[in-house]
Design a protein around this motif. Structure first.
Motif, short mmCIF file in Angstrom:
data_model
loop_
_atom_site.label_atom_id
_atom_site.label_comp_id
_atom_site.label_asym_id
_atom_site.label_seq_id
_atom_site.Cartn_x
_atom_site.Cartn_y
_atom_site.Cartn_z
N PRO A 22 -4.60 2.09 2.78
CA PRO A 22 -4.87 1.09 3.82
C PRO A 22 -4.59 1.59 5.24
O PRO A 22 -5.22 1.10 6.19
N ASP A 23 -3.68 2.55 5.42
CA ASP A 23 -3.39 3.10 6.74
C ASP A 23 -4.08 4.46 6.95
O ASP A 23 -3.80 5.15 7.93
N GLU A 52 -8.08 -0.31 5.54
CA GLU A 52 -8.19 -1.69 6.02
C GLU A 52 -7.10 -2.08 7.01
O GLU A 52 -7.24 -3.07 7.73
N HIS A 53 -5.98 -1.32 7.06
CA HIS A 53 -4.90 -1.67 7.98
C HIS A 53 -4.91 -0.87 9.28
O HIS A 53 -4.00 -1.03 10.09
#
Length: 337
Positions: free
Chosen positions: A26-27, A72-73
């Motif tokens: 996500p990161d 996504e992050h």
């Protein structure tokens, strides 16, 4: 799948290697590699000189390329698919320890992720990192030459910032190679009085062209003794064992002898009293934080600074490493993917 070149074991040439990186976290940021510089650290890792290499070894930590995918992050507005970015020695940090919260992500207390230590680097068509370590290239920076700035460049730029060097400072640079040639350019543009130290007088014309006001051949008898008390900073960019007491003597009161070269166990002056009497210091540093890296790139764009590079194709990686082993690059090698 990612296509790469890997050394299967120490002392063996690089060969084609394919691996599945798994799902992007996500990161995470996935970078399509366009160019990747070769550093002596890549050679040290390929040879397991430091005893930390995992094989098969995919080196490469001087990457420039295009953002291909984002987790996504990743903060909105930080990066977009299609951005041209660079990636250096560090590829992640914890973001929550005291060092990270102070902006010193390169000093992360929780073992910062290193791009080629127990992970696969940029001798590949793609490489991954945490979003905090993917730095956008500003306008005016040539991506084909920028890769070495993310290792050699930030390694010598960071001490200028950390040691509060001013335009009035008198600075010496030991070694006119991959790191030293960039240090000369940075310091001249910074406004300093710059002196190049080398064991070869043949380096003088180019050292002056790169930014040195003065040149000292350290093999000449008494060369360092004549400079007693002159320098606010002496930056060592070499891996050689030197006469550290002589260089310490060349520092002005409150001067600093600072190394970014990995010189082994023989580093350090043998006499402490001259340091106490002159309030002199002895220090070293790794690369720099993401913020300092971004500042360096803006400084390069403003002053039209770029590494002196030789470009080869990624498919010629073994020829490039032979060139590096022979000591013949001028001054940094870059592989085009």
């Amino acid at each position: 799948m990612i296509n790469a070149y890997a050394a299967p074991e120490a002392g063996k040439p690089f060969e084609p290697f394919e691996f599945d990186p798994g799902e992007l976290g996500p990161d995470g940021v996935e970078i399509q590699v366009d160019y990747c510089g070769i550093c002596h650290s890549d050679m040290s890792m390929a040879d397991n000189e430091w005893g930390i290499t995992a094989y098969p070894f995919v080196g490469g930590h001087e990457v420039t390329g295009t953002v291909a995918a984002l987790g996504e992050h990743v903060p909105a507005g930080k990066l977009r698919v299609g951005d041209i970015v660079g990636l250096g020695w560090f590829s992640e940090s914890c973001m929550h320890c005291r060092s990270c919260l102070h902006g010193d992500h390169n000093l992360c207390l929780n073992d910062p992720g290193q791009t080629i230590v127990h992970r696969h680097g940029g001798f590949a068509d793609k490489v991954r990192c945490h979003w905090g370590w993917a730095t956008k290239l500003p306008d005016g920076i040539d991506a084909s030459k920028a890769g070495p700035l993310f290792c050699g460049g930030i390694t010598v730029f960071n001490p200028i910032v950390q040691n509060h060097i001013s335009p009035m400072s008198r600075v010496g640079v030991i070694g006119i190679g991959g790191l030293g040639h960039l240090a000369l350019m940075f310091l001249r543009a910074w406004g300093c009085e710059v002196t190049a130290f080398s064991t070869s007088s043949s380096k003088e014309p180019e050292a002056r062209e790169l930014g040195a006001h003065e040149f000292v051949n350290t093999k000449e008898a008494g060369a360092l003794e004549k400079l007693a008390g002159k320098f606010d900073l002496i930056l060592n960019t070499t891996n050689a064992s030197l006469d550290w007491d002589a260089y310490m003597n060349a520092l002005a009161p409150k001067g600093r002898l600072h190394s970014v070269g990995v010189v082994g166990n023989t580093f350090g002056p043998s006499h402490i009293f001259p340091m106490i009497a002159g309030q002199k210091s002895f220090s070293a540093s790794p690369l720099g934080s993401p913020a300092t890296t971004a500042d360096m790139l803006e400084f390069c764009a403003r002053h039209d600074i770029a590494p002196v590079t030789e470009e080869l194709a990624l498919t010629d990686i073994n020829d490039a490493f032979e060139k590096l082993r022979s000591g013949s690059p001028r001054y940094r090698l870059v592989l085009k993917a």
